[in-house]
Write an enzyme that holds these catalytic residues in place. Structure first.
Site, short mmCIF file in Angstrom:
data_model
loop_
_atom_site.label_atom_id
_atom_site.label_comp_id
_atom_site.label_asym_id
_atom_site.label_seq_id
_atom_site.Cartn_x
_atom_site.Cartn_y
_atom_site.Cartn_z
N LEU A 66 0.82 -1.21 0.00
CA LEU A 66 0.00 0.00 0.00
C LEU A 66 0.86 1.26 0.00
O LEU A 66 2.05 1.22 0.31
CB LEU A 66 -0.91 -0.04 1.23
CG LEU A 66 -1.92 -1.21 1.21
CD1 LEU A 66 -2.47 -1.49 2.61
CD2 LEU A 66 -3.05 -0.91 0.23
N PRO A 67 0.24 2.43 -0.31
CA PRO A 67 1.04 3.64 -0.52
C PRO A 67 1.68 4.26 0.73
O PRO A 67 2.73 4.87 0.60
CB PRO A 67 0.05 4.64 -1.12
CG PRO A 67 -1.18 3.90 -1.44
CD PRO A 67 -1.16 2.61 -0.70
N LYS A 172 15.19 -0.18 5.12
CA LYS A 172 14.69 0.44 3.88
C LYS A 172 14.90 1.96 3.92
O LYS A 172 15.34 2.57 2.95
CB LYS A 172 13.19 0.11 3.73
CG LYS A 172 12.47 0.80 2.60
CD LYS A 172 12.81 0.22 1.24
CE LYS A 172 12.14 1.00 0.12
NZ LYS A 172 12.56 0.60 -1.21
N LYS A 247 8.97 10.75 -0.51
CA LYS A 247 8.26 10.05 0.57
C LYS A 247 9.26 9.33 1.48
O LYS A 247 9.20 9.42 2.71
CB LYS A 247 7.28 9.04 -0.04
CG LYS A 247 6.67 8.11 0.97
CD LYS A 247 5.99 6.90 0.34
CE LYS A 247 5.87 5.79 1.36
NZ LYS A 247 5.35 4.55 0.81
#
Ligand code: NAD
Length: 297
Positions: A66-67, A172, A247
């Site tokens: 998901l975003p 990440k 992001k």
């Protein structure tokens, strides 16, 4: 028919990942806010005619791609969400890139409900997702990591257990902060050489055999014309978008604030990509930051 795997979020990454699970022999029901994405998976062998609640109740595994942190929280914690519907013993794998703090909290809550949850973000982009060659960086218990192996193997070629809940997201965030900074540094060095009359191909070749060598220089060189297949040689189309990098750098800066860690280059990189995005370049490959640095003399 009840699916073994429920896959929620069938976008640029999730669709090819779910497709690889189907190709690997698993029964998969896909869900997305966009019906066209669901229909595409059904056309590739996805299970149809089952509601999300029904599918989650009976599935062995629920995977999400998901975003954002908020969308992941909605799907797991929302009313009628995965935590409410899934049986104890269900394996939960979130491969979205989200805040390590949120991943930690979800891992804890899953454990309290008798479920193993993995934060399992990926590197490799849509190309790696399609080829089934993603790198998975996982935060989970030993048991959770071992239980997920059969599924992750069908979607990736490098599976790493980084540590407890949240650790996959931390890796990440660290990786992508370094990548964002490295791209800007590489673009600066190329601009400086060109401003002094150097051929960027010659400069790239010599640096790649010297101490400034790095992955960006060789895999997605930001100077147009240096690498035929790089997004830079195709008007910065495809590749990894500025807004996705923005992001990830936002997650890095947010995490640095909460851990009281100094990330001066990460914060600067975030600001530069932010300005670049606001100038209308959000959808271009992140190597387009090269353009922002101007022509030089
Ligand atoms: P995307 O926008 O293409 O796909 C996200 C999908 O989730 C969309 O189809 C959207 O409709 C769906 N969705 C959103 N909310 C939902 C909900 N509540 N229920 C069901 N479906 C919902 O994004 P993407 O590029 O596939 O990225 C997914 C994740 O992977 C992100 O967290 C991103 O940061 C990460 N990621 C992306 C890349 C990349 O190169 N694209 C690389 C590594 C990691």
């Amino acid at each position: 028919m009840n699916p073994e795997v429920v896959f929620i979020g069938l976008g640029n990454m999730g669709f090819p990942m779910a497709h690889n699970l189907i190709k690997g022999g698993f029964s998969v029901a896909g869900f997305d806010l966009l019906q066209s994405n669901v229909d595409r998976l059904i056309a590739e062998g996805g299970i149809q005619g089952v509601s999300l609640e029904q599918a989650v109740k009976s599935a062995k595994v629920v995977i999400t791609m998901l975003p954002s942190s908020q969308s992941v929280k909605n799907v797991y914690l929302g009313e009628g969400g995965v935590f409410e519907q899934a049986r104890p013993g269900t394996l939960l794998i979130d491969s979205s890139t989200i805040s390590p703090e949120v991943a930690k909290e979800l891992g804890k809550q899953a454990g309290e409900r008798g479920m193993e949850m993995l934060d399992a973000p990926v590197s490799g982009g849509p190309v790696g997702a399609t080829a089934g060659t993603l790198t998975f960086m996982v935060g989970a218990t030993e048991n959770g990591f071992a239980s997920a192996n059969a599924y992750l193997q069908k979607m990736g070629k490098a599976l790493y257990h980084a540590g407890p809940h949240g650790s996959g997201q931390t890796v990440k965030v660290c990786n992508n902060m370094l990548l964002g900074i490295t791209m800007i540094g590489t673009a600066e060095a190329l601009r400086l050489g060109i401003a002094n009359g150097l051929d960027p191909k010659v400069l790239t070749e010599i640096i790649s055999k010297s101490s400034g060598n790095n992955w960006v220089l060789n895999a997605c060189n930001p100077c147009p014309g240096v690498m035929e297949k790089a997004p830079a040689s195709n008007d910065y189309a495809g590749g990894f978008g500025v807004d996705l990098m923005l992001k990830d750098l936002g997650l890095a800066v947010e995490n640095a604030l909460s851990t009281q860690c100094s990330v001066p280059l990460g914060a600067n990189a975030r600001n530069l990509y932010d300005m670049h995005s606001k100038a209308g370049n959000g959808k271009l490959d992140y190597g387009s930051i090269y353009q922002m640095l101007g022509k030089g003399s």
